[in-house]
Write a protein that holds these residues in place. Sequence first.
Motif, short mmCIF file in Angstrom:
data_model
loop_
_atom_site.label_atom_id
_atom_site.label_comp_id
_atom_site.label_asym_id
_atom_site.label_seq_id
_atom_site.Cartn_x
_atom_site.Cartn_y
_atom_site.Cartn_z
N GLY A 253 3.16 14.70 -4.56
CA GLY A 253 2.66 15.06 -3.23
C GLY A 253 3.06 14.06 -2.16
N LEU A 254 4.34 13.71 -2.13
CA LEU A 254 4.81 12.65 -1.23
C LEU A 254 5.59 13.20 -0.04
CD1 LEU A 254 6.25 10.23 -3.95
CD2 LEU A 254 4.04 10.03 -2.76
N ALA A 255 5.53 12.47 1.07
CA ALA A 255 6.41 12.75 2.20
C ALA A 255 7.83 12.28 1.85
CB ALA A 255 5.90 11.98 3.42
N ALA A 256 8.78 12.62 2.69
CA ALA A 256 10.16 12.15 2.46
C ALA A 256 10.15 10.62 2.44
CB ALA A 256 11.08 12.67 3.55
N PRO A 257 10.79 10.00 1.46
CA PRO A 257 10.73 8.54 1.34
C PRO A 257 11.79 7.82 2.17
CG PRO A 257 11.91 9.45 -0.53
CD PRO A 257 11.48 10.63 0.32
N VAL A 258 11.52 6.55 2.38
CA VAL A 258 12.51 5.62 2.92
C VAL A 258 13.14 4.94 1.71
CG1 VAL A 258 12.86 3.53 4.28
CG2 VAL A 258 11.17 5.24 5.01
N ALA A 259 14.45 5.03 1.57
CA ALA A 259 15.12 4.34 0.46
C ALA A 259 15.20 2.86 0.76
CB ALA A 259 16.51 4.90 0.25
N VAL A 260 14.97 2.04 -0.27
CA VAL A 260 15.21 0.61 -0.18
C VAL A 260 16.14 0.29 -1.34
CG1 VAL A 260 14.21 -1.70 -0.26
CG2 VAL A 260 12.95 0.17 0.85
N GLY A 261 17.41 0.06 -1.03
CA GLY A 261 18.38 -0.14 -2.09
C GLY A 261 19.01 -1.51 -2.01
N PHE A 262 19.27 -2.06 -3.19
CA PHE A 262 19.97 -3.35 -3.26
C PHE A 262 21.31 -3.15 -3.97
CE2 PHE A 262 20.97 -7.07 -5.96
CZ PHE A 262 21.37 -7.92 -4.93
N SER A 263 22.40 -3.58 -3.33
CA SER A 263 23.74 -3.59 -3.93
C SER A 263 24.12 -2.18 -4.39
CB SER A 263 23.75 -4.63 -5.06
OG SER A 263 25.05 -4.85 -5.54
N LEU B 22 20.46 12.44 -7.52
CA LEU B 22 19.36 11.60 -7.06
C LEU B 22 18.56 12.31 -5.96
CD1 LEU B 22 17.99 8.82 -7.35
CD2 LEU B 22 19.58 7.95 -5.61
N ALA B 23 19.28 13.02 -5.09
CA ALA B 23 18.59 13.79 -4.04
C ALA B 23 17.66 14.82 -4.67
CB ALA B 23 19.61 14.47 -3.13
N ASP B 24 18.14 15.49 -5.73
CA ASP B 24 17.30 16.49 -6.40
C ASP B 24 16.07 15.83 -7.04
OD1 ASP B 24 19.08 18.43 -5.63
OD2 ASP B 24 20.13 18.50 -7.56
N PHE B 25 16.30 14.63 -7.60
CA PHE B 25 15.18 13.88 -8.18
C PHE B 25 14.13 13.56 -7.11
CE2 PHE B 25 13.37 9.61 -8.45
CZ PHE B 25 12.47 9.81 -9.50
N VAL B 26 14.59 13.17 -5.92
CA VAL B 26 13.65 12.84 -4.84
C VAL B 26 12.78 14.06 -4.53
CG1 VAL B 26 13.46 12.25 -2.38
CG2 VAL B 26 15.09 11.02 -3.82
N LEU B 27 13.40 15.22 -4.49
CA LEU B 27 12.63 16.44 -4.18
C LEU B 27 11.62 16.71 -5.30
CD1 LEU B 27 15.51 18.66 -2.70
CD2 LEU B 27 13.93 17.13 -1.50
N GLU B 28 12.04 16.51 -6.55
CA GLU B 28 11.12 16.70 -7.69
C GLU B 28 9.94 15.72 -7.61
OE1 GLU B 28 14.69 17.22 -10.96
OE2 GLU B 28 13.21 15.64 -11.25
N ALA B 29 10.27 14.47 -7.35
CA ALA B 29 9.21 13.44 -7.32
C ALA B 29 8.25 13.69 -6.17
CB ALA B 29 9.84 12.05 -7.21
N ARG B 30 8.77 14.17 -5.04
CA ARG B 30 7.89 14.50 -3.91
C ARG B 30 6.89 15.58 -4.31
NH1 ARG B 30 10.62 15.76 1.66
NH2 ARG B 30 8.40 16.04 2.05
N GLY C 42 0.79 -1.23 0.00
CA GLY C 42 0.00 0.00 0.00
C GLY C 42 0.82 1.28 0.00
N ALA C 43 2.14 1.17 0.17
CA ALA C 43 2.98 2.38 0.18
C ALA C 43 3.13 2.92 -1.24
CB ALA C 43 4.36 2.06 0.75
N ALA C 44 3.28 4.24 -1.35
CA ALA C 44 3.67 4.82 -2.65
C ALA C 44 5.08 4.36 -2.97
CB ALA C 44 3.63 6.35 -2.56
N LEU C 45 5.32 4.06 -4.25
CA LEU C 45 6.65 3.61 -4.68
C LEU C 45 7.17 4.56 -5.75
CD1 LEU C 45 5.84 -0.21 -5.15
CD2 LEU C 45 6.69 0.92 -3.08
N VAL C 46 8.43 4.91 -5.62
CA VAL C 46 9.10 5.71 -6.65
C VAL C 46 10.38 4.95 -6.98
CG1 VAL C 46 10.26 7.87 -7.19
CG2 VAL C 46 8.16 7.89 -5.83
N SER C 47 10.53 4.60 -8.25
CA SER C 47 11.62 3.71 -8.63
C SER C 47 12.35 4.25 -9.86
CB SER C 47 11.03 2.31 -8.90
OG SER C 47 12.06 1.38 -9.15
N PRO C 48 13.46 4.97 -9.65
CA PRO C 48 14.21 5.52 -10.79
C PRO C 48 15.18 4.49 -11.38
CG PRO C 48 15.20 6.25 -8.74
CD PRO C 48 14.02 5.39 -8.35
N ARG C 49 15.55 4.74 -12.64
CA ARG C 49 16.58 3.90 -13.29
C ARG C 49 17.92 4.63 -13.22
NH1 ARG C 49 16.14 3.69 -19.45
NH2 ARG C 49 13.99 3.21 -18.89
N GLY C 50 18.95 3.93 -12.75
CA GLY C 50 20.29 4.52 -12.70
C GLY C 50 20.72 4.97 -14.09
#
Length: 208
Positions: A98-108, A86-94, A47-55
């Motif tokens: 209309g999102l709160a500050a996200p929790v990053a879930v990163g792999f490798s 990436l930090a700037d992208f997070v601010l744009e996506a928020r 149910g959480a909002a997901l934001v998933s960018p491509r490197g």
Amino acid sequence: MAIKTAPSFAYRHVAATDAAQPPLLLLHGTGGDENDLLPLGQMIAPGAALVSPRGKVLENGMPRFFRRLAEGVFDEADVVRRANELADFVLEAREQHGLAAPVAVGFSNGANIAAALLLLRPGVLAGAVLIRAMVPLGQPPAADLAGTPVLVLTGAMDPIIPEENAGRLAAQLAAAGAQVDHEVLPAGHNLTQVDIRLARDWLAKRRV
Ligand code: MLT
């Protein structure tokens, strides 16, 4: 779910169906893309909002979040540049969604850029789950991460990331004030069911 191109990154966004959940910023590993971690996000925070960018960095055609000189040897100037991007992208996506500050879930590689983002731009992330992460910057900047919750999940048999290196990252984050939980699993580099369970339980317990 729609594929969107923000000014800075190609990414996918999934709208929240549970407003109580913090949004997740999903960061894939080398050779992955914006689709890879959507199922993981749905499993660990339904149910959480997901934001998933491509490197945006390509290594032999494989997307990553920053340049490396060899396995485990990073181009640190690029790490700094890309973490800020990436930090700037997070601010744009928020703003866009209309999102709160996200929790990053990163792999490798995604966990490594998330660790760099935490240290270089405190406050952009509400927390982080770092799966198979290592120290991204030899000399970490002085950062104030007071109260920021971070879960570090390390594989005891990981052939890419020595346990000592992951421990050093956990110590750097804790020294900056983060509330760090570091679990060492009987696993290699790959994501396991145990990672999924630990990440889900940690997110549910903390409601970060
Ligand atoms: C990295 O380059 O970030 C790490 O070596 C992990 C990887 O992507 O293989």
